[in-house]
Design a protein around this motif. Structure first.
Motif, PDB file in Angstrom:
ATOM      1  N   ILE A  79      58.136 117.022  17.620  1.00  0.00           N
ATOM      2  CA  ILE A  79      57.382 116.079  18.436  1.00  0.00           C
ATOM      3  C   ILE A  79      56.293 115.479  17.554  1.00  0.00           C
ATOM      4  N   TYR A  80      56.336 114.177  17.393  1.00  0.00           N
ATOM      5  CA  TYR A  80      55.333 113.472  16.590  1.00  0.00           C
ATOM      6  C   TYR A  80      54.355 112.800  17.534  1.00  0.00           C
ATOM      7  N   VAL A  81      53.051 113.122  17.359  1.00  0.00           N
ATOM      8  CA  VAL A  81      51.997 112.642  18.250  1.00  0.00           C
ATOM      9  C   VAL A  81      51.031 111.784  17.441  1.00  0.00           C
ATOM     10  N   GLY A  82      50.544 110.694  18.057  1.00  0.00           N
ATOM     11  CA  GLY A  82      49.616 109.773  17.389  1.00  0.00           C
ATOM     12  C   GLY A  82      48.223 110.342  17.285  1.00  0.00           C
ATOM     13  N   PRO A  83      47.357 109.656  16.577  1.00  0.00           N
ATOM     14  CA  PRO A  83      47.569 108.306  16.091  1.00  0.00           C
ATOM     15  C   PRO A  83      48.273 108.206  14.734  1.00  0.00           C
ATOM     16  N   ASP A  84      48.408 109.301  13.997  1.00  0.00           N
ATOM     17  CA  ASP A  84      48.991 109.165  12.648  1.00  0.00           C
ATOM     18  C   ASP A  84      50.467 109.538  12.573  1.00  0.00           C
ATOM     19  N   TYR A  85      50.970 110.328  13.528  1.00  0.00           N
ATOM     20  CA  TYR A  85      52.384 110.703  13.608  1.00  0.00           C
ATOM     21  C   TYR A  85      52.901 111.416  12.356  1.00  0.00           C
ATOM     22  N   GLU A  86      52.020 112.066  11.611  1.00  0.00           N
ATOM     23  CA  GLU A  86      52.414 112.681  10.339  1.00  0.00           C
ATOM     24  C   GLU A  86      52.922 114.115  10.491  1.00  0.00           C
ATOM     25  N   MET A  87      52.192 114.958  11.203  1.00  0.00           N
ATOM     26  CA  MET A  87      52.546 116.373  11.319  1.00  0.00           C
ATOM     27  C   MET A  87      53.206 116.636  12.661  1.00  0.00           C
ATOM     28  N   PRO A  88      54.460 117.034  12.659  1.00  0.00           N
ATOM     29  CA  PRO A  88      55.138 117.255  13.944  1.00  0.00           C
ATOM     30  C   PRO A  88      54.765 118.590  14.574  1.00  0.00           C
ATOM     31  N   ILE A  89      54.911 118.638  15.870  1.00  0.00           N
ATOM     32  CA  ILE A  89      54.840 119.884  16.623  1.00  0.00           C
ATOM     33  C   ILE A  89      56.269 120.402  16.690  1.00  0.00           C
ATOM     34  N   VAL A  90      56.476 121.646  16.308  1.00  0.00           N
ATOM     35  CA  VAL A  90      57.805 122.250  16.375  1.00  0.00           C
ATOM     36  C   VAL A  90      57.967 122.858  17.763  1.00  0.00           C
ATOM     37  N   ALA A  91      58.975 122.400  18.475  1.00  0.00           N
ATOM     38  CA  ALA A  91      59.212 122.868  19.839  1.00  0.00           C
ATOM     39  C   ALA A  91      60.596 123.501  19.918  1.00  0.00           C
ATOM     40  N   ASN A  92      60.622 124.802  20.132  1.00  0.00           N
ATOM     41  CA  ASN A  92      61.892 125.512  20.259  1.00  0.00           C
ATOM     42  C   ASN A  92      62.303 125.597  21.718  1.00  0.00           C
ATOM     43  N   GLY A  93      63.617 125.565  21.953  1.00  0.00           N
ATOM     44  CA  GLY A  93      64.147 125.637  23.310  1.00  0.00           C
ATOM     45  C   GLY A  93      64.062 127.037  23.858  1.00  0.00           C
ATOM     46  N   PRO A  94      64.367 127.242  25.094  1.00  0.00           N
ATOM     47  CA  PRO A  94      64.868 126.210  25.984  1.00  0.00           C
ATOM     48  C   PRO A  94      63.780 125.298  26.554  1.00  0.00           C
TER      49      PRO A  94
END
Length: 94
Positions: free
Chosen positions: A41-56
């Protein structure tokens, strides 16, 4: 819109369709199928470091300014996923 190549295969999610107007942060619930898959998940304002989201299911706070996120499935084949609004915290939250 961010121009990074990391987002070239990510899907843009317009948060203004999900969260109340003026929201600063929101709690989102992302459901991933199959249960052992994940998304970035890439969140602004810079969209550089993603959040890792594991399922379910991943649930957490994201910034709503600017009001969009980018979601990218991880794996081959890429998992299916959905985003739901689970709550909001505005500028006047304590």
């Amino acid at each position: 819109m961010p121009t990074t190549t990391l987002l070239s295969s990510a899907t843009e999610v317009d948060l203004s369709d999900l969260v109340p107007p003026g929201a600063v942060t929101a709690v989102l619930r992302i459901t991933v199928t199959p249960a052992n898959a994940g998304v970035l998940i890439y969140v602004g304002p810079d969209y550089e470091m993603p959040i890792v989201a594991n399922g379910p299911v991943w649930e957490g706070h994201v910034d709503c300014q600017p009001p969009r996120i980018f979601v990218k499935g991880v794996g081959d084949p890429a998992p299916r996923w959905s985003v739901e609004y689970a709550g909001v915290r505005g500028a006047a939250a304590f």
